[in-house]
Structure formats: C-alpha cells, structure tokens
Write a protein that holds these residues in place. Structure first.
Motif, PDB file in Angstrom:
ATOM      1  N   ASP A 130     -18.529  38.900 -32.966  1.00 51.66           N
ATOM      2  CA  ASP A 130     -18.297  40.264 -33.319  1.00 51.66           C
ATOM      3  C   ASP A 130     -17.633  40.285 -34.736  1.00 51.66           C
ATOM      4  N   GLY A 131     -17.692  39.110 -35.546  1.00 50.89           N
ATOM      5  CA  GLY A 131     -16.966  38.875 -36.709  1.00 50.89           C
ATOM      6  C   GLY A 131     -17.497  39.835 -37.669  1.00 50.89           C
TER       7      GLY A 131
ATOM      8  N   MET B 194     -16.184  54.171 -26.858  1.00 53.23           N
ATOM      9  CA  MET B 194     -15.879  54.480 -25.076  1.00 53.23           C
ATOM     10  C   MET B 194     -14.438  54.067 -24.676  1.00 53.23           C
TER      11      MET B 194
ATOM     12  N   ALA C 104     -20.039  38.117 -27.693  1.00 59.54           N
ATOM     13  CA  ALA C 104     -18.908  39.127 -27.941  1.00 59.54           C
ATOM     14  C   ALA C 104     -17.659  38.125 -28.461  1.00 59.54           C
TER      15      ALA C 104
ATOM     16  N   THR D 162     -13.343  57.454 -33.989  1.00 59.93           N
ATOM     17  CA  THR D 162     -14.339  56.311 -33.846  1.00 59.93           C
ATOM     18  C   THR D 162     -15.856  56.870 -33.696  1.00 59.93           C
TER      19      THR D 162
ATOM     20  N   GLU E  71     -18.344  50.564 -28.494  1.00 62.75           N
ATOM     21  CA  GLU E  71     -17.416  50.289 -27.559  1.00 62.75           C
ATOM     22  C   GLU E  71     -16.078  50.995 -27.907  1.00 62.75           C
ATOM     23  N   ALA E  72     -15.779  50.933 -28.950  1.00 61.30           N
ATOM     24  CA  ALA E  72     -14.177  51.427 -29.393  1.00 61.30           C
ATOM     25  C   ALA E  72     -14.412  52.961 -29.177  1.00 61.30           C
TER      26      ALA E  72
ATOM     27  N   SER F 146     -21.451  45.097 -35.537  1.00 67.05           N
ATOM     28  CA  SER F 146     -20.561  46.205 -36.008  1.00 67.05           C
ATOM     29  C   SER F 146     -20.751  47.774 -35.076  1.00 67.05           C
TER      30      SER F 146
ATOM     31  N   ALA G 199     -20.152  47.241 -31.569  1.00 65.10           N
ATOM     32  CA  ALA G 199     -18.447  47.247 -31.560  1.00 65.10           C
ATOM     33  C   ALA G 199     -17.783  48.753 -31.684  1.00 65.10           C
TER      34      ALA G 199
ATOM     35  N   HIS H  45      -7.134  49.899 -28.544  1.00 66.22           N
ATOM     36  CA  HIS H  45      -7.391  51.510 -27.816  1.00 66.22           C
ATOM     37  C   HIS H  45      -6.752  51.127 -26.336  1.00 66.22           C
TER      38      HIS H  45
ATOM     39  N   TYR I 136     -11.842  38.880 -35.383  1.00 66.02           N
ATOM     40  CA  TYR I 136     -12.915  39.844 -34.980  1.00 66.02           C
ATOM     41  C   TYR I 136     -12.247  41.431 -35.299  1.00 66.02           C
TER      42      TYR I 136
END
Lengths: 465, 153
Positions: free
Chosen positions: A22-23, A398, A18, A433, A395-396, A389, A392, B123, B114
C-alpha cells in the motif's frame, strides 16, 4: 485445494499485500504486478481480467443488489400485513425492523445512479426512457411531503416547508375521506409532487418510514431545541382498529383513520415493489433490456461505472447528504430523519462505492459475490500504485463512515451530530475522505484512458476545503 | 497470552482454524447485539458483543488483518465499552478501549511507511480515543448527579 482453503489463501494474500503493497514509494507497487502471472488470483496480488469482465461483474452485482432490495421489500410487505391485522407493539417493532432490513441492500444500490441506468431511466412498462424518467424519485426521494400523507407538527427545527401542516392540502390524504375515499397505489401516485412541487414526495421508502416512525419531535414533542437519540414517536395506537382506540398521535380519532393509515402503508409498499420489480427485470443477466446493452457497451460502460462512483461520493454523499445537513442543522435535510437511520444510509452508500471498486457484494442471505474488479484491471493496465491509493482511500472512507455508524449505535445519531455545527469532526472526516476518493477516481478515469462527465456536477456546495 | 472472557478454548481453536467462517459469525452476532442495544438492553448485549469482539481479536492477532475486520473490531470495542459503562462497569470499559488502542497504535507503527494504511488506522484510533473521552465524561457526570442527589437527601 478446497473452497475454504482458497478463501483463506486469498485472505492471507490480500492481507499480506495490503501490508507490503500500500506504499506511496512506487517500488512496492512492483510486487503488485506479480499478481498478473498468478493462477486465477490464488497466488498473486491480482488476477487477469478484461474490461468486459469488469463491466459484466458490475452488472451481475447490480442485479444481485436490486434483487435483494426487491426480496426485502416483499418481506416487508408480508410483515406489514401481519402488523396491520394485529397491531401489537411486538408486530410494530417487527415492521420497523423489516424497513431497516430493507434499507440495507438498497443503500448499496445507490452507486448505480448517475449513470443512465434503470433506476434513472426505466419506465413503468419496462422500456427505457431518458435520464430522469426512472423511478428513483418515487423510490427514495427526500425530504418527504409528510403533511400531504398524515398529521404533522406545524414546524420542525423552525422549518415549515411546502409540506408543513399550514401549507398542506385541506386535510391530508389519510384524513381526507371525501376527496380520497379509497387509499391505494393510484391514490398515492395521484398526489406525488402535489401542486407541481417536486418536494411533495408521497411514495417510497421514506413514506413508509414516516408511517412507521412519525416525525422525530424529541421527547418533549417540541420539534425544536436539543434533539434526543431516538427516532420518531408514532404510537402503535395510530394503527389500532379496535373501536375507541385509534389515535393520530395524542388525539383520539375514528377507527377508519387507522385503517386508512394501514392502507397507505401497504399502498406505498406496493408502489415500491412494482418499481423495484421493473428495475430488477432491466438488470436481469443476459436478458434484461439494460443488462445486455450495458455489458456490450465497452469503454462507455466502464466510464459510467467510475463516473457514478465519483458522483455519488462527491455531490450526493459529501455534498447533498452531509454538508448541507451540517450547514443547515435541520432534520429536513437529514436523509432518514424519521427513523434516525441516516448513519446506515451514509455507510451503505459508501459501501456501494467500495463494492463497485472491489467487485464484491454480500447478499442478504450471506452469499458472497465476487467478480473481476476495477482494482484488478488497473493493476493489469499498469496503474498499480494508483489502484492501491484508490483502494486505500475507499477503506479510509469506510473507517470514517463506521465511526458515524458506531456513534449512532451508542446513542449519538446523525441529527445530534449535526447540532454540533459545520465543523463537527466526525462528519468532516467523512466528507474529506469522500473528496479524496473522488480525486483518485478522477485519476483512475484518466489512467484507464476513458472519458466521463464531470464528477462534481451534482452539488453547488463548496466542500472538502 | 491474551485471556478470553467470553469464548472458550475450543471456540478459539475453531476460530484459529476457520477465520473466514469465524468472521461471518462475528457479523451475525454483532447484528444480534445491535438489536439488543437498540432495545436498550445493554446487559443482554454484553455477552454477544464480548464474544464477537474476542473472535475478531483472535483473527486480528493472527495477522489476518483486513480493513473490514479492523473496522468491525473498533466498532465492537466501542459498543461493548458503552454497554459496560451503562451497566456501571466504567473501569472495564476504559480497560477494553485502552487494550484495543494499544493494538491499533502497534498497527500504525507497523504501517508507518505506508501513508494510506496509516490514515485508515488513525481513523480507528481516533474513534477509540473519542469513545474513551465520552465514557469518562458520562461517568463523571453520573458521579456528580449521584453526589447532588446525596446532598438533597
């Protein structure tokens, strides 16, 4: 290497992945491909999976989540039986806790809607019908037609819908002993969609919720004005069977009304258990009528998985469950409006989408289920940057949903948030999101070369602008 | 070195050695604490929230960060801060939130290349800032109410 070491190694691997992977620059994605040659994922980013593996894992997790929902519903019935026999405050509290616990697994199953699965197609006899024939409406439909079930305030939030006391059938089912001398599963199924109005919901989780909490009328019982942070105010005496103690809210009534209220509670739970049983059977690994067809369904099944993730994210969750409630500022448009548990509904629905992508699920007994994930598949098929992506973005979502969840747990539930209006930042953050993750799900469908229906077909709301 | 208030050294060593099991225990303890908060018993919830927060923080500090862990850590800090504030420990509430916020900001700096990771941490950071504002506001309103009642008497 023992199991815990493997788990730790996996945890470390995913964590480090991660950090470096995650870039958005594409170069880092190359590191992701290394996982393909890893040994069962223990020393790589991903692991080798096939499309059939992903579909099978999805079906196995669906079974586990529905089985947990059924187990929780049965547990709920046991707790209700004790409560009805001895309607003490402590048993009332246990009954409410049992309902809240039952919602936890069910909320994570909603991602199995919107894909012609058993929830939308299975008939009472266990065979599969058309899309829309399934028990979803009996299980989880809302808003509820509460005035058909029991006493209500005339108006809540200025909204007197078809289920308002003024429009209710003469005497609700619990009060109307003449037309409904006995209350059982048959009785309550006979009044569902009363007057051919689909808004008149009389069964399912929310019927049970209403019977336990009652309407959320605020501390002044006004049903209007500024809301408080508690749910409905139904007193435990609504279930008192001792002579002279039974109430319908603040009104003293004869004891048979309280007995009938208990009968309704059990009957609604019985219908719920019967419906969940049919769904669990259809998903039973290697035997269920839907399971076998779904696992053999190839790309069509894979497309359904992604379509459902997108449709739940966009139309149902961002649109119908958040945006409409924000616009109307009405508890009528709040999913679990009686218990003020809507924050969990949102969190768990979003969690279900994330579970589906990652092919994992934590059972109610704590067992961790993991399988071949869409993430793994996308990496293997060369879409590693998009896979990262999409992961991620989930995850955002959540993180944003966790904010709503925590706010409710610290005194600001969903119905208070929506009072702030259409721009309420925490809810807008969740909507945004969810829209972003829908965008990525659409891209994933294209990247995997599969065909799905429009992910944005379930709402007319203009969202995520 | 971080000082721990709710867990002992032996417990810390266990968390260090068993992060996965420790995170499961965080989830269990959190459920208990949430139930106590729901029952409006913040002072009883504080030790549970405190233990869960410190266990989660140890795992986080070991760079075993995962989104689920970070989300839990943030939620725990906010719930603990609210519990502190509602038992009159406003300074402890603010200190806790400030402590975690600086950690999350470090994580944001670490993840700056990233973008998607940064969105996630932001968040969490916004939630902490917002909770801090709520607690300050609640404390100020309580002070005004106390002053008012003093005037009345």
């Amino acid at each position: 290497m023992n199991k815990s070491s493997i788990t730790l190694a996996l945890l470390l691997t995913f964590s480090l992945t991660a950090c470096v992977d995650d870039g958005d620059d594409g170069l880092q994605g190359v590191a992701g491909a290394d996982g393909v040659s890893g040994t069962n994922g223990t020393d790589g980013v991903s692991r080798f999976v096939t499309r059939t593996d992903v579909i099978t894992s999805n079906a196995n997790i669906a079974y586990a989540a529905y089985a947990d929902s059924l187990i929780s519903a049965k547990n709920m019935r046991d707790v209700f039986t004790t409560f009805i026999a001895t309607p003490s405050q402590a048993n009332f509290s246990s009954a409410k806790q049992a309902w809240l616990a039952a919602r936890e697994p069910y909320g994570q199953t909603e991602v199995y809607r919107f894909r012609e699965g058993p929830i939308d197609t299975v008939l009472a006899d266990g065979t599969l019908g058309e899309d829309g024939d399934g028990p979803e409406g009996r299980i989880n439909a809302w808003p509820l037609g509460e005035a058909i079930i029991d006493y209500v305030a005339v108006e809540v939030d200025g909204d007197s819908g078809p289920e308002s006391a003024a429009n209710a059938l003469s005497g609700n089912v619990i009060a109307n002993t003449a037309d409904y001398p006995n209350i059982n599963a048959t009785t309550i199924l006979s009044v569902i969609e009363f007057g051919e109005d689909e808004r008149n919901v009389t069964t399912g989780y929310h019927a049970v919720e209403f019977l336990l909490w009652g309407q959320d009328l605020n501390q002044d019982s006004s049903g209007s004005g500024d809301r408080d942070s508690s749910g409905g105010q139904r007193p435990v005496t609504d279930f008192a069977v001792t002579m002279g103690q039974c109430t319908s809210g603040e009104v003293a009534v004869t004891a048979d009304i309280c007995t009938r209220r208990g009968d309704y509670l059990l009957a609604a739970t019985d219908v719920l258990i019967a419906d969940l049983t049919t769904i669990v059977k259809a998903w039973e690994p290697n035997a269920g009528i839907h399971y076998t067809a779904f696992v053999a369904g190839g790309d069509e099944s894979l497309a359904k998985i992604l379509e459902a993730m997108g449709r739940l994210s966009y139309g149902e969750l961002a649109g119908e469950r958040i945006n409409i409630a924000l616009k109307t500022d009405s508890q009528e448009d709040e999913h679990s409006c009686f218990s003020d548990n809507t924050h969990r509904d949102l969190f768990l629905n979003a969690k279900g989408v994330q579970n589906t992508f990652n092919a994992n699920y934590t059972r109610i007994d704590g067992e961790q289920i993991e399988g071949a994930s869409i993430y793994d598949l996308m990496v293997i098929e060369g879409a590693h940057e998009l896979a990262n992506s999409l992961r991620a973005s989930l995850e955002a979502t959540m993180a944003a949903a966790a904010v709503i969840d925590t706010k409710a747990k610290t005194g600001t539930p969903f119905d208070i948030l929506i009072q702030e209006g259409i721009d309420q930042p925490n809810l807008v953050a969740v909507i945004n999101t969810l829209v972003t993750q829908t965008d990525y799900i659409e891209q994933a469908i294209v990247a995997l070369g599969i065909t799905a229906n429009d992910l944005r077909q379930d709402t007319d709301e203009d969202i995520g602008g | 070195m971080t000082q721990y208030k709710y867990i002992c050294l032996n417990h810390k060593l266990w968390v260090d050695a068993h992060p996965q099991e420790a995170f499961s225990s965080v989830q269990q303890i959190t459920k208990l604490a949430e139930h106590l908060l729901q029952e409006n018993q913040p002072s009883k919830a504080i030790p549970f929230l405190g233990s869960a927060f410190e266990i989660a923080e140890i795992i986080f500090d070991k760079r075993l960060e995962s989104p689920q862990l970070t989300t839990s850590l943030t939620s725990l800090a906010i719930m603990l801060a609210h519990a502190y504030a509602s038992t009159g420990q406003v300074d402890a509430a603010n200190a806790l939130l400030q402590h975690l916020d600086s950690k999350i900001k470090c994580a944001i700096n670490c993840a700056l290349r990233y973008a998607t990771k940064v969105v996630f941490f932001e968040h969490c950071s916004r939630a902490i800032t917002e909770a801090s504002g709520e607690i300050t506001l609640t404390a100020a309103m309580s002070a005004v109410n106390i002053n008012k009642s003093l005037h009345i008497h």
